[in-house]
Design a protein around this motif. Sequence first.
Motif, mmCIF file in Angstrom:
data_model
loop_
_atom_site.group_PDB
_atom_site.id
_atom_site.type_symbol
_atom_site.label_atom_id
_atom_site.label_comp_id
_atom_site.label_asym_id
_atom_site.label_seq_id
_atom_site.Cartn_x
_atom_site.Cartn_y
_atom_site.Cartn_z
ATOM 1 N N ALA A 20 -11.534 -96.860 25.167
ATOM 2 C CA ALA A 20 -12.984 -96.646 25.148
ATOM 3 C C ALA A 20 -13.527 -96.271 26.523
ATOM 4 N N SER A 65 -21.351 -98.363 17.154
ATOM 5 C CA SER A 65 -22.276 -97.312 17.569
ATOM 6 C C SER A 65 -22.204 -96.107 16.645
ATOM 7 N N ALA A 96 -9.760 -101.254 23.990
ATOM 8 C CA ALA A 96 -10.334 -101.591 25.296
ATOM 9 C C ALA A 96 -9.891 -100.590 26.354
ATOM 10 N N VAL A 150 -16.880 -95.720 26.796
ATOM 11 C CA VAL A 150 -18.231 -96.289 26.762
ATOM 12 C C VAL A 150 -18.186 -97.562 25.924
ATOM 13 N N ASP A 151 -19.205 -98.387 26.058
ATOM 14 C CA ASP A 151 -19.233 -99.671 25.356
ATOM 15 C C ASP A 151 -19.792 -99.528 23.945
ATOM 16 N N GLY A 152 -19.446 -100.494 23.111
ATOM 17 C CA GLY A 152 -20.066 -100.603 21.794
ATOM 18 C C GLY A 152 -19.610 -99.596 20.770
#
Length: 676
Positions: A616, A624, A613, A618-620
């Motif tokens: 990262a 991804s 968390a 960017v998300d996902g």
Amino acid sequence: MKLLLLCALVAGASAWPNFGMMADSPGGASNAQKQHDVNSILWKVYEEIRDPHLKELSQSFDPLSGHYDDDGVAAKRLMKELNDHRLLEQKHWFSLFNTRQREEALMLYDVLEHSTDWETFAGNAAYFRVRMNEGEFVYAIYAAVIHSPLTEHVVLPPLYEVTPHLFTNSEVIQAAYKAKMTQTASKIKSHFTGSKSNPEQRVAYFGEDIGMNTHHVTWHLEFPFWWDDSHENHHINRKGESFFWVHHQLTVRFDAERLSNYLDPVDELHWDDMIHEGFAPHTMYKYGGYFPSRPDNVNFEDVDGVARVRDMLILESRIRDAIAHGYFTGRDGSVISIRDAHGIDILGDVIESSTYSPNPEYYGSLHNTAHVMLGRQGDPHGKFALPPGVLEHFETATRDPAFFRLHKYMDNIFREHKDSLTPYTKDDLEFSGISVDSLDISNRLETHFEDYEYSLINGVDDTVDVLDVPISTVVSRLTHNDFKVKIGITNSQNHEVLATVRIFAWPKYDNNHVEFSFNEGRWNAIELAKFWTKLNSGSNIIERSSKDFGVTVPDVPSFQTLMDMTDEALGSGSALHLEDYESGLGLPDRFLLPKGKTEGMDFHVVVFVSDGAKDAAVDGLHESTTYNHYGCHDGTYPDNQPHGYPLDRRVDDERIITGVSNFKAVDVKVYHVEDH
């Protein structure tokens, strides 16, 4: 920028059916149609265009009539240069390090990059294919396909089959010409340069590998030093840091190969010392003669029109002085601190130097100038009018062992900066509630050599009146057996967490069988994998195949295979699936493991699990496949942590890192099997 899950350069060929049909991508043409056009425009690039529609377009298209997002400024500029007969002639060598030649290639790149529909892009490609220098044209096409939104899903054909001369020994090229002239189908065996009397021959398989060469040129196409934010549509995040990291990894991997072959780690070059190892490239330009050789034991000489040796010493001194002070001085006299995690990014921009450098007039361009200085030592004063050396092309640079000596020199400058930073503390490294309990590898780690065949059809002169005969070369290359890593992790928190898993390995012993200290080992660590995963509360078993480690890429299909796949998709009206090859930033899959030894070579493997968390950007990321290790499609870097974290800073007391529960280390052996 087309940066997907670390894949590779590619394209294909067919006919030009119904231009606007199957518009499944931006620009008014299907992905298969775009793939076909790029294939066709690069096929037999030194000869006539074979595709009927593109050939007609090369004569009928008017670049000034196209659709652009810059009001046609780039097109007008290039057309003026063309009409004024100022462009480099065809059938002449091209080097990106030649300022004027680079400007001309980038003029065409700008025209293609500013094209807003496929008809304009393809029309310009066809028009300038028959009017510009072939080397400039190929570079501009590759750069534009990588960076243009119109070509997001186009795969570039393997460069070693588009311009084989830059990847293949001259003896093989000459045999290919004979095969073509006699119309004899031929499969020619390639051998690495040098002889057994040269110790460097033992590691020639690494620097001369066509996959290695492709990796190097692809990285510099994705992260070009000429990238200017004011002319492009985005900023490339952490470009200077990635420049450091990709070359650092090449250097430490080369050292691991040397240790695998009973050689000491490579020594750095010094401007005021001799270059001990010479190099005979055994390669030739398509037009322009042979690549120059360099004898053993020569001292650096000033290179006319490039730089003096003392200039290089002065630039190095200014950069080292900035590292010691902890800041660079900007053009405007501002103080730019590098005493933090982002300092490496600024330092990388300065050393390369890219357009992102804060003060190139003062700090110069150490890396780029060094490549030319070293490449020209065979004819530093132009006495023999020799063409550029192998160091002056990203496609050929790693063939010369001095490339790694040059980058060891620059890597040591980077290390000075990294070692000046405060080491990580236990609080920095801990991931509360997370414990790595086990690290297991599914099977014995084995490497071996395999034969690989690639086409030389585009390397020989041709005519539409003479049919092609199959002409290829077979080269021996390093590879390894697939394996899986299984990691046991306990999550003591009462909820699911996102975790970043990082795996590194370094040789346990030097060439005298003296064990590396943790601090030396971590600087020589090879990055094997980095990925994000969800950890459930309680026990977790994470399995990862070596095929999915993310820092390497698969081989791009051959040029002919790409053309066949594209023909089939166009003929049937089906989608063309080349997703696995859309980005080429990684090393070849085959090079994930160093060669090792027949009796087994000891490596220290470490896994570090950190808070995903926090890491990262960017998300996902845990699900991804639309990012890779060097960035996302918009230039954003997906990880907030520095490259190499947590091994990027000096370790004064290894217990600080080995003592945290989210760290685990094991020793393994890598075996090399001679007869596979």
